[in-house]
Design an enzyme around this catalytic site. Structure first.
Site, PDB file in Angstrom:
ATOM      1  N   HIS A  95      47.394  39.555  26.797  1.00  0.00           N
ATOM      2  CA  HIS A  95      46.601  39.720  25.591  1.00  0.00           C
ATOM      3  C   HIS A  95      45.331  38.879  25.698  1.00  0.00           C
ATOM      4  CE1 HIS A  95      50.657  40.764  24.218  1.00  0.00           C
ATOM      5  NE2 HIS A  95      50.064  41.515  23.320  1.00  0.00           N
ATOM      6  N   ASP A 143      36.707  28.348  49.028  1.00  0.00           N
ATOM      7  CA  ASP A 143      35.445  29.056  49.243  1.00  0.00           C
ATOM      8  C   ASP A 143      34.322  28.109  49.636  1.00  0.00           C
ATOM      9  OD1 ASP A 143      33.657  31.363  49.154  1.00  0.00           O
ATOM     10  OD2 ASP A 143      32.845  30.422  47.348  1.00  0.00           O
TER      11      ASP A 143
END
Length: 156
Positions: A75, A126
């Site tokens: 949700h 990264d």
């Protein structure tokens, strides 16, 4: 009981309309292991790409806010607080990330906290992969949750 499947076995989003709103908190942790050179440079803040932990912290918070866009049955939530912290484990060459996410609502923030800690660790990878492609992300887990019908949970 699996709550994301109806009587016919089809996936659906759980209806939380009748649930009570409560304060909900989830704490998650995960680890990234790396070589000594990478570990030292992150700790010293000398990675050429910039402030690895600062950027990782922001990425984790942003990810928590976008969890419902990534996980199909989550949700959309009004997150009232999100924090990422780091702990250096010198002996093991591990950085442990901890995400704490809060809301006041009808459903919990476990997925938001798990997404936050995962994205935070992925951002470290990264930013440092040019130095160390062998980094390993491990042990991502829910450590604590409070609020809601199922009550409190601790896994430390």
């Amino acid at each position: 009981m699996l709550t994301h499947f109806n009587k016919e076995g089809k996936a659906f989003m759980v209806d939380v309309t009748e649930k009570k709103e409560t304060e909900r908190v989830a704490v998650t942790k995960g680890e990234i292991t790396m070589n000594l050179e990478t570990y030292k440079k992150i700790k010293e803040g000398t990675i050429q790409k910039g402030d690895v932990l600062g950027i990782s912290r922001i990425a984790g918070i942003m990810a928590a806010k976008k969890t419902s866009e990534l996980i199909p049955m989550c949700h959309p939530l009004f997150i009232t607080g999100a924090e990422i912290s780091f702990k250096f484990k010198d002996k093991e060459l591990i950085i442990e990330a901890t995400a704490t996410v809060k809301t006041f609502g009808k459903t919990g923030v476990e997925m938001e906290a798990l997404t936050a800690v995962s994205t935070s660790l992925l951002t470290i990878y990264d930013m440092c992969k040019a130095m160390d492609k062998n980094m390993s992300i491990d042990n991502i887990r829910l450590c604590k949750k409070t609020g809601g019908k199922s009550g409190d949970f601790t896994n430390e």
